[in-house]
Motif scaffolding. Structure first.
Motif, PDB file in Angstrom:
ATOM      1  N   ASP A  26       0.859  -1.182   0.000  1.00 46.48           N
ATOM      2  CA  ASP A  26       0.000   0.000   0.000  1.00 46.48           C
ATOM      3  C   ASP A  26       0.896   1.233   0.000  1.00 46.48           C
ATOM      4  O   ASP A  26       2.106   1.139   0.269  1.00 46.48           O
ATOM      5  CB  ASP A  26      -0.931   0.008   1.219  1.00 46.48           C
ATOM      6  N   THR A  27       0.320   2.383  -0.311  1.00 53.71           N
ATOM      7  CA  THR A  27       1.095   3.632  -0.300  1.00 53.71           C
ATOM      8  C   THR A  27       0.285   4.734   0.360  1.00 53.71           C
ATOM      9  O   THR A  27      -0.946   4.671   0.439  1.00 53.71           O
ATOM     10  CB  THR A  27       1.451   4.097  -1.736  1.00 53.71           C
ATOM     11  N   GLU A  28       1.003   5.736   0.810  1.00 50.95           N
ATOM     12  CA  GLU A  28       0.392   6.998   1.242  1.00 50.95           C
ATOM     13  C   GLU A  28       1.027   8.093   0.396  1.00 50.95           C
ATOM     14  O   GLU A  28       2.250   8.088   0.179  1.00 50.95           O
ATOM     15  CB  GLU A  28       0.641   7.262   2.728  1.00 50.95           C
ATOM     16  N   PHE A  29       0.206   9.015  -0.077  1.00 48.72           N
ATOM     17  CA  PHE A  29       0.725  10.039  -0.990  1.00 48.72           C
ATOM     18  C   PHE A  29      -0.090  11.321  -0.846  1.00 48.72           C
ATOM     19  O   PHE A  29      -1.158  11.347  -0.213  1.00 48.72           O
ATOM     20  CB  PHE A  29       0.678   9.541  -2.437  1.00 48.72           C
ATOM     21  N   LEU A  30       0.411  12.364  -1.466  1.00 54.30           N
ATOM     22  CA  LEU A  30      -0.293  13.644  -1.527  1.00 54.30           C
ATOM     23  C   LEU A  30      -0.460  14.028  -2.990  1.00 54.30           C
ATOM     24  O   LEU A  30       0.431  13.813  -3.803  1.00 54.30           O
ATOM     25  CB  LEU A  30       0.495  14.738  -0.799  1.00 54.30           C
ATOM     26  N   ARG A  31      -1.610  14.653  -3.291  1.00 57.64           N
ATOM     27  CA  ARG A  31      -1.827  15.079  -4.677  1.00 57.64           C
ATOM     28  C   ARG A  31      -2.588  16.403  -4.762  1.00 57.64           C
ATOM     29  O   ARG A  31      -2.900  16.868  -5.852  1.00 57.64           O
ATOM     30  CB  ARG A  31      -2.588  14.003  -5.446  1.00 57.64           C
ATOM     31  N   THR A 140      -4.239  13.021   6.832  1.00 54.09           N
ATOM     32  CA  THR A 140      -3.053  13.549   7.497  1.00 54.09           C
ATOM     33  C   THR A 140      -2.014  13.910   6.446  1.00 54.09           C
ATOM     34  O   THR A 140      -2.084  13.440   5.305  1.00 54.09           O
ATOM     35  CB  THR A 140      -2.479  12.504   8.478  1.00 54.09           C
ATOM     36  N   ASP A 141      -1.068  14.741   6.826  1.00 55.54           N
ATOM     37  CA  ASP A 141       0.006  15.130   5.910  1.00 55.54           C
ATOM     38  C   ASP A 141       1.122  14.098   6.009  1.00 55.54           C
ATOM     39  O   ASP A 141       1.950  14.138   6.921  1.00 55.54           O
ATOM     40  CB  ASP A 141       0.522  16.523   6.277  1.00 55.54           C
ATOM     41  N   TRP A 142       1.148  13.182   5.047  1.00 56.90           N
ATOM     42  CA  TRP A 142       2.115  12.089   5.091  1.00 56.90           C
ATOM     43  C   TRP A 142       3.517  12.529   4.685  1.00 56.90           C
ATOM     44  O   TRP A 142       4.465  11.746   4.801  1.00 56.90           O
ATOM     45  CB  TRP A 142       1.653  10.947   4.198  1.00 56.90           C
ATOM     46  N   SER A 143       3.669  13.754   4.248  1.00 59.51           N
ATOM     47  CA  SER A 143       4.997  14.232   3.856  1.00 59.51           C
ATOM     48  C   SER A 143       5.779  14.792   5.045  1.00 59.51           C
ATOM     49  O   SER A 143       6.991  15.009   4.942  1.00 59.51           O
ATOM     50  CB  SER A 143       4.879  15.313   2.777  1.00 59.51           C
ATOM     51  N   ARG A 144       5.123  15.030   6.157  1.00 57.34           N
ATOM     52  CA  ARG A 144       5.806  15.605   7.330  1.00 57.34           C
ATOM     53  C   ARG A 144       6.560  14.525   8.084  1.00 57.34           C
ATOM     54  O   ARG A 144       6.109  13.395   8.224  1.00 57.34           O
ATOM     55  CB  ARG A 144       4.797  16.282   8.249  1.00 57.34           C
ATOM     56  N   ARG A 145       7.718  14.883   8.553  1.00 56.80           N
ATOM     57  CA  ARG A 145       8.540  13.991   9.352  1.00 56.80           C
ATOM     58  C   ARG A 145       8.894  14.668  10.670  1.00 56.80           C
ATOM     59  O   ARG A 145       9.076  15.879  10.699  1.00 56.80           O
ATOM     60  CB  ARG A 145       9.826  13.601   8.593  1.00 56.80           C
ATOM     61  N   PRO A 146       8.982  13.902  11.772  1.00 57.31           N
ATOM     62  CA  PRO A 146       8.784  12.447  11.840  1.00 57.31           C
ATOM     63  C   PRO A 146       7.305  12.073  11.861  1.00 57.31           C
ATOM     64  O   PRO A 146       6.456  12.867  12.253  1.00 57.31           O
ATOM     65  CB  PRO A 146       9.454  12.079  13.167  1.00 57.31           C
ATOM     66  N   LEU A 147       7.025  10.842  11.425  1.00 58.61           N
ATOM     67  CA  LEU A 147       5.668  10.317  11.522  1.00 58.61           C
ATOM     68  C   LEU A 147       5.360   9.957  12.966  1.00 58.61           C
ATOM     69  O   LEU A 147       6.233   9.499  13.707  1.00 58.61           O
ATOM     70  CB  LEU A 147       5.521   9.063  10.646  1.00 58.61           C
ATOM     71  N   THR A 148       4.126  10.157  13.370  1.00 62.04           N
ATOM     72  CA  THR A 148       3.723   9.801  14.730  1.00 62.04           C
ATOM     73  C   THR A 148       3.473   8.297  14.808  1.00 62.04           C
ATOM     74  O   THR A 148       3.275   7.620  13.785  1.00 62.04           O
ATOM     75  CB  THR A 148       2.450  10.542  15.137  1.00 62.04           C
TER      76      THR A 148
END
Length: 386
Positions: A26-31, A140-148
């Motif tokens: 699976d993936t998480e992405f932003l578009r 959620t914003d999957w591009s932000r690091r670190p992930l919770t």
């Protein structure tokens, strides 16, 4: 929950995964702000009963290449399992021109196994894995690091429960001898044409009320400019101008910046600079298009002589057949296709492949007067006619 951030770590995982029959993906992405999806996270799981055989892969890490994963995708001894794979496959194809092979999509398989049309992952988790999903990190914003930790837990569940779903559906498909049905459906998902939109063809996605070739020629040029502009700058096409503005421009056909400035639906940024110049050039090209090169709308169904009684009988037959087979009716044939069959068209999806086995063969017999339908209580039965 292990997160892989280097190519070496990913290669080690993929080597181990290659020893198994399948791997879930699976993936998480932003578009929202780009034309192409921005890949932010990949989830992978090998067969197992807990999280120990599942990992998160961080594609945003500077020390990680996805080549080991793409090598696994090409390993035909390992089934790659996705749910609703279309957007995931688009990401991988655009990035590396690779499709996972062989591919298994649990959403497609679930439709074939009687779970309804476009059944969601959460529904399958509840009905097959007997678990509940925590949806708090869904948006959620999957591009932000670190992930919770909450994000990681949510993301990992997308591939750990998928193992149970895959094993259940694969077994059911084997028992019902419907694996070939799923393979047929997945042909579209593994075609490059599904993901690559030539700018010259972008106009076909614009809904208009007018089918005048002159009007459509301007629509075609505007849509082609917008698609090219959005692709080149990796921005959403609606950030260039929206469909309603495109239709307005095609109707008004502005010849200069002054006329362009009167457009009611055009974004402020599109009234000047490169976008404004592109709009005016596209409108001019559409207006000057030779008649023999103008778009010709598909009017093949406009004059169809639909037999309404036969169309109604086809609907009854479809309902009976799909209820018996445990397949969603819309997966076999939408209403418009039934009308087309009743009007005599035969080059229809419902009349070929696995759909022909379920519905199409008897649909043709019904059209040819070789069978009739009769009611037996709440059941519909087919009666052969001499």
């Amino acid at each position: 929950m292990k997160t892989l951030t280097t190519t070496e770590e990913l290669a080690t995982f993929c080597t181990e995964a290659a020893e198994h029959d399948y791997v879930t993906v699976d993936t998480e992405f932003l578009r929202e702000r780009t034309y192409y999806s921005k890949l932010c996270l990949i989830q992978l799981a090998m067969p197992g009963a807990d999280d120990s055989t599942a990992v998160l892969v961080d594609p945003l890490s500077d020390d990680l290449s996805l080549e080991p994963l793409y090598a696994l995708f090409k390993d035909t001894s390992v089934v790659k399992v996705f749910h609703a794979a279309r957007q995931d496959l688009e990401i991988f194809y655009v990035d590396a021109q690779v499709f996972p092979e062989p591919l298994f999509d649990t959403q497609v398989a679930a439709m074939v196994c009687g779970f309804g049309e476009q059944v969601g992952y959460e529904t399958l988790v509840r009905r097959i894995a007997k678990q509940q999903l925590d949806k708090t990190s869904r948006f959620t914003d999957w591009s932000r690091r670190p992930l919770t930790n909450a994000q990681k837990t949510y993301a990992l569940a997308d591939v750990t429960h998928l193992r149970d779903i895959y094993e259940y559906l694969a077994k059911k498909l084997a028992e019902t001898e419907r694996s070939r049905w799923v393979t047929e459906e997945l042909t579209v998902l593994t075609s490059p044409d599904t993901y690559i939109i030539p700018p010259s063809e972008a106009w076909r996605r614009v809904k208009t009320r007018t089918n005048s070739p002159k009007f459509l020629s301007v629509v075609r040029e505007l849509a082609a400019f917008r698609e090219s502009f959005a692709q080149d700058r990796n921005i959403p096409r609606n950030r260039v101008f929206k469909d309603d503005a495109l239709v307005e421009l095609a109707s008004n056909k502005p010849k200069n910046n002054e006329e362009l400035s009167r457009a009611r639906l055009l974004l402020r940024e599109a009234r000047r600079g490169d976008i404004a110049d592109g709009i005016l050039k596209a409108v001019a090209a559409g207006v000057d298009c030779p008649p023999d090169q103008m778009p010709k709308p598909d009017r093949s169904r406009d004059k169809l002589q639909v037999n309404p009684a036969l169309a109604d009988l086809l609907r009854v037959l479809l309902k009976a057949k799909t209820e018996s087979a445990g397949v969603a009716a819309k997966l076999i044939a939408p209403t418009a296709d039934l009308d087309a069959i009743a009007a005599g068209l035969r080059d229809m999806p419902a009349l070929s492949g696995w759909r022909k086995e379920v519905f199409g063969r008897d649909a043709l017999r019904l059209c040819e007067g070789k069978i009739a339908l009769t009611a037996d209580g709440s059941d519909v039965r087919i009666v052969a006619l001499d």
